[in-house]
Design an enzyme around this catalytic site. Structure first.
Site: not given
Length: 331
Positions: A101, A172, A296
């Site tokens: 991420h 998320h 996601e």
């Protein structure tokens, strides 16, 4: 969209919740991480997403609860990628050897600037500088949350840069439509005939495998079950028009959700490692393993290192656009 966003984020407002509402849905958003802290449906007495009661706890959270993640969501193998004849080394915040991420302290831990607000919408923006966490090229990012009647949360993310760079943002959010308990009893359907197998470090092997006759077959709605999920489902071969890609339904509350997105992948994580103590959560109860399901929408993981995957490289002069919408109903 301007070539460069010149605003300075207001850290004093970073942890001030902002509420937007329309129809039967109310969302609460924090400028810190552009995080969705809470989501409520009229007639339902519990939150639909996992969130923390004290906004300042988002500074130390490790589960990306409700955050927008990027600049390159998901995993980049060995914390490196090659682009335009140059090798970039990115923050190895996952297992000490891969990037997850965007790296530690990426956009999920940055303060976004509020630029517009109404009763039903909120617009935030962020500048991600050149070289941040090892990525080349600066990015100017805008995010618009809106709540649309009768009960939908819509996200629109756009970005531009001056140099070629990975650009792959994802919401998320963890869902538990019953408000508590084990989400493995929820019914899930995913419009994907293929998924990405991964190695022991959860890095895609490069294979695109059929879901048929595997535990990853959610072409027809069924219970999530006990098989551990932290995998990308291939919903398209590139960004497309926003269309339904996933449904989720709760057995006790009767709440259901349809997720629509422009994105070619859907990372599904069944929350095996969730662990938040009692007193810190919106419900006052601890978050335990499998308490929430992360859905996601994003580009495929490790795409900068996988030439056969849909590209996540944003070129100068191009505009990245991501739209995802979560529509809720109740029996």
């Amino acid at each position: 969209m301007a070539d460069h966003i010149a605003t300075t984020p207001d850290r004093s407002a970073a942890f001030t919740p902002i509420e937007i509402s329309n129809g039967g849905l109310t969302a609460t958003i924090l400028p810190f991480g552009a995080s969705l802290q809470d989501l409520r449906l009229d007639g339902v007495d519990h939150p639909l997403v996992l969130g923390l009661a004290d906004p300042k706890d988002y500074q130390t959270g490790t589960a990306y609860l409700g955050a927008i993640v990027g600049r390159c969501a998901n995993r980049i193998a060995h914390g490196r990628y090659d682009l335009a004849g140059q090798t970039f080394h990115t923050d190895q915040n996952f297992l000490g050897r891969h990037t997850l991420h965007g790296g530690a302290g990426s956009v999920d831990k940055m303060v976004w600037t509020v630029t517009d607000q109404s009763a039903a919408s909120l617009t935030l923006q962020l500048h991600v500088p050149d070289g941040h966490l090892g990525f080349g090229g600066g990015l100017d990012v805008r995010l618009r949350y809106s709540v649309e009647a009768p009960a939908s949360l819509r996200l629109e993310i756009s970005a531009r840069g001056q140099e070629a760079t990975p650009c792959n943002f994802a919401p998320h959010f963890y869902f538990n439509l019953d408000g508590a308990g084990d989400v493995r009893q929820h019914e899930l359907a995913i419009a994907a005939e293929h998924y990405l197998p991964v190695n022991e470090d959860l890095i895609p092997t490069g294979e695109v495998a059929a879901v048929a006759d595997t535990p990853f077959d959610f072409c027809n709605a069924r219970q999530i079950g006990d098989h551990l999920l932290d995998h990308n489902f291939c919903t398209a071969k590139g960004q497309v028009v926003c269309r339904p890609i996933c449904t989720l339904a709760a057995p006790e509350s009767g709440v259901s959700m349809t997720l629509s997105s422009t994105e070619p992948g859907l990372q599904v994580y069944s929350g095996e490692f969730l662990d938040e103590p009692a007193g810190t959560t919106l419900t006052g109860k601890p978050f335990k393993a499998f308490e929430g399901l992360a859905l996601e929408p994003q580009g495929w993981p490790d795409a900068p290192n996988q030439p056969s995957f849909p590209s996540v490289i944003l070129q100068p002069g191009q505009t990245y656009r991501h739209v995802s919408e979560y529509a809720f109903s109740r029996k």
